[in-house]
Structure formats: structure tokens, C-alpha cells
Design a protein around this motif. Structure first.
Motif, mmCIF file in Angstrom:
data_model
loop_
_atom_site.group_PDB
_atom_site.id
_atom_site.type_symbol
_atom_site.label_atom_id
_atom_site.label_comp_id
_atom_site.label_asym_id
_atom_site.label_seq_id
_atom_site.Cartn_x
_atom_site.Cartn_y
_atom_site.Cartn_z
ATOM 1 N N GLY A 118 148.114 57.146 35.706
ATOM 2 C CA GLY A 118 148.150 56.826 34.267
ATOM 3 C C GLY A 118 149.293 57.531 33.553
ATOM 4 O O GLY A 118 149.880 56.992 32.614
ATOM 5 N N MET A 119 149.594 58.750 33.985
ATOM 6 C CA MET A 119 150.694 59.480 33.335
ATOM 7 C C MET A 119 152.019 59.223 34.047
ATOM 8 O O MET A 119 153.067 59.213 33.412
ATOM 9 N N GLY A 169 142.172 47.450 30.436
ATOM 10 C CA GLY A 169 143.499 47.940 30.055
ATOM 11 C C GLY A 169 144.428 48.049 31.261
ATOM 12 O O GLY A 169 145.614 47.719 31.168
ATOM 13 N N ILE A 170 143.873 48.498 32.385
ATOM 14 C CA ILE A 170 144.692 48.642 33.596
ATOM 15 C C ILE A 170 145.159 47.258 34.071
ATOM 16 O O ILE A 170 146.329 47.071 34.424
ATOM 17 N N ILE A 171 144.245 46.290 34.044
ATOM 18 C CA ILE A 171 144.608 44.928 34.475
ATOM 19 C C ILE A 171 145.695 44.367 33.546
ATOM 20 O O ILE A 171 146.690 43.793 34.003
ATOM 21 N N THR A 172 145.523 44.581 32.228
ATOM 22 C CA THR A 172 146.517 44.091 31.249
ATOM 23 C C THR A 172 147.880 44.739 31.496
ATOM 24 O O THR A 172 148.918 44.054 31.513
ATOM 25 N N ALA A 173 147.884 46.070 31.702
ATOM 26 C CA ALA A 173 149.151 46.783 31.913
ATOM 27 C C ALA A 173 149.820 46.323 33.210
ATOM 28 O O ALA A 173 151.044 46.167 33.269
ATOM 29 N N ASP A 174 148.997 46.078 34.233
ATOM 30 C CA ASP A 174 149.506 45.595 35.525
ATOM 31 C C ASP A 174 150.243 44.268 35.369
ATOM 32 O O ASP A 174 151.365 44.091 35.855
ATOM 33 N N LYS A 175 149.576 43.329 34.672
ATOM 34 C CA LYS A 175 150.156 41.985 34.506
ATOM 35 C C LYS A 175 151.422 42.048 33.655
ATOM 36 O O LYS A 175 152.447 41.449 34.000
ATOM 37 N N ALA A 176 151.348 42.788 32.531
ATOM 38 C CA ALA A 176 152.522 42.899 31.658
ATOM 39 C C ALA A 176 153.648 43.636 32.375
ATOM 40 O O ALA A 176 154.828 43.311 32.192
ATOM 41 N N ALA A 186 159.417 41.662 25.710
ATOM 42 C CA ALA A 186 158.153 41.715 24.957
ATOM 43 C C ALA A 186 157.047 42.308 25.831
ATOM 44 O O ALA A 186 156.225 43.108 25.368
ATOM 45 N N ALA A 187 157.044 41.939 27.125
ATOM 46 C CA ALA A 187 156.048 42.480 28.042
ATOM 47 C C ALA A 187 156.256 43.982 28.211
ATOM 48 O O ALA A 187 155.290 44.746 28.329
ATOM 49 N N LYS A 238 154.034 49.564 27.176
ATOM 50 C CA LYS A 238 154.069 50.887 26.537
ATOM 51 C C LYS A 238 152.842 51.093 25.665
ATOM 52 O O LYS A 238 152.205 52.140 25.701
ATOM 53 N N MET A 239 152.511 50.055 24.866
ATOM 54 C CA MET A 239 151.370 50.178 23.959
ATOM 55 C C MET A 239 150.061 50.307 24.758
ATOM 56 O O MET A 239 149.250 51.193 24.494
ATOM 57 N N VAL A 240 149.891 49.443 25.764
ATOM 58 C CA VAL A 240 148.637 49.455 26.539
ATOM 59 C C VAL A 240 148.510 50.768 27.324
ATOM 60 O O VAL A 240 147.406 51.306 27.457
ATOM 61 N N SER A 241 149.642 51.308 27.816
ATOM 62 C CA SER A 241 149.585 52.582 28.552
ATOM 63 C C SER A 241 149.067 53.700 27.648
ATOM 64 O O SER A 241 148.270 54.540 28.079
ATOM 65 N N LYS A 242 149.514 53.698 26.383
ATOM 66 C CA LYS A 242 149.040 54.726 25.438
ATOM 67 C C LYS A 242 147.542 54.554 25.193
ATOM 68 O O LYS A 242 146.790 55.528 25.160
ATOM 69 N N ILE A 243 147.122 53.295 25.020
ATOM 70 C CA ILE A 243 145.685 53.032 24.800
ATOM 71 C C ILE A 243 144.891 53.508 26.021
ATOM 72 O O ILE A 243 143.847 54.145 25.889
#
Ligand code: HEM
Length: 138
Positions: free
Chosen positions: A20-21, A93-100, A110-111, A116-121
């Protein structure tokens, strides 16, 4: 045996935290690097993702074993249930960050911003899960 499973739960936490970090740091380094260096920096992404997913798998598996063996399901505090809801959000969130992330590596700006935003969340969710775990079990 219980202590060993809790230790594996913590190992999963360490692996999830490392990914995550580490992933945003790799992304940042790739962004700042000259284009010809990006593929070699990006090569760190897959192994880190695998470490993170293995860590999540260990957390879920050992968490479910401890909850079942300790009879937590029936008498858990509200913090335990909040923790589980946040774990479900983190998996999303992990699935979203993976796809983006895959789209960002293919050049979609844009992805890249979305990652960046999803990683912070996701990191905020991880911190909230730790707080809930401490409140639930101490
Ligand atoms: C991102 C995912 C997770 C993180 C970061 C996490 C973190 C933690 C932490 C830090 C503790 C120790 C709390 C303390 O002793 O004060 C803990 C304990 C525990 N967790 Fe998790 N956990 C996660 C997922 C899960 C899941 C999915 C379950 C259940 C299905 C679960 C069930 C438990 C149980 C039952 C304990 C208590 C163990 C004991 O002391 O007997 N955890 N968790």
C-alpha cells in the motif's frame, strides 16, 4: 496455535502495508523518471501487487479462523463489524486502484490521477481498520 495465527495476521498486515505504501512510491518514481527508465521502474509494480494481495489473503484467512475459533461472530463489538465493513471497502479500493493502474501504465493520464486518489483513500482505510481492530480487541 492461536498466537501463531495472530502472528500470521500481523505478517499479512505488514505485507499489505508494504504494498500500500510502496506502490504509490514506485508510481511517483516512474512519473519523475525519464521515459526510457519507466519500464524498469514499473517492473516493481507486479511483485508489489502480488505481495499486497497475498497479504490481504492472509489477513482474511487468519482473521476468519480467529473469529470462528474465538467465537467472536456472536458477541463482537461494533468496532469489529465496522472493521469488516472497512475491509470490504479496502478490497474494493484495491481492485479499483489495480484497474486504474493498468490504464495509467498504458498512458491514460486521467487513470493516473485516479490511482493517486484511490491510493490515498486505501491508506486511510488501512489506518481506520487498525484503529477499529485496536478498539475491538483491547
Ligand atoms: C486489512 C485487513 C485487516 C487488518 C489491517 C487487520 C488488523 C488487525 C490487527 C492490528 C489486530 C490486532 C488487534 C489487537 O490485538 O489489538 C487484528 C486482530 C483480529 N482480527 Fe484483523 N485485520 C484485518 C482483517 C481481518 C478480517 C477480514 C477478519 C475476520 C474475518 C479479522 C479478524 C480479526 C480477529 C478475530 C482478531 C483478534 C485476534 C485476537 O486477538 O484473538 N481481521 N486484526
Amino acid at each position: 496455535m492461536e498466537d501463531l495465527i495472530l502472528a500470521i495476521h500481523f505478517a499479512g498486515l505488514a505485507m499489505g502495508g508494504a504494498a500500500g505504501m510502496g506502490l504509490p512510491v514506485v508510481g511517483f518514481a516512474a512519473e519523475k523518471a525519464p521515459p526510457e527508465h519507466r519500464p524498469s521502474i514499473g517492473a516493481a509494480v507486479k511483485p508489489l501487487q502480488m505481495i499486497g494481495k497475498a497479504g490481504m489473503g492472509l489477513l482474511i484467512l487468519t482473521g476468519a479462523i480467529m473469529a470462528t475459533a474465538g467465537g467472536v461472530w456472536g458477541e463482537a463489538s461494533v468496532w469489529y463489524w465496522i472493521k469488516l465493513v472497512l475491509v470490504a471497502c479496502l478490497i474494493g479500493g484495491i481492485i479499483t486502484a489495480d484497474k486504474a493502474g493498468a490504464k495509467a501504465r498504458a498512458g491514460d493520464a486521467a487513470a493516473g490521477a485516479k490511482v493517486k486518489m484511490v491510493s490515498k483513500i486505501n491508506l486511510t482505510l488501512l489506518a481506520a481498520i487498525l484503529l477499529c481492530a485496536a478498539l475491538a480487541f483491547n
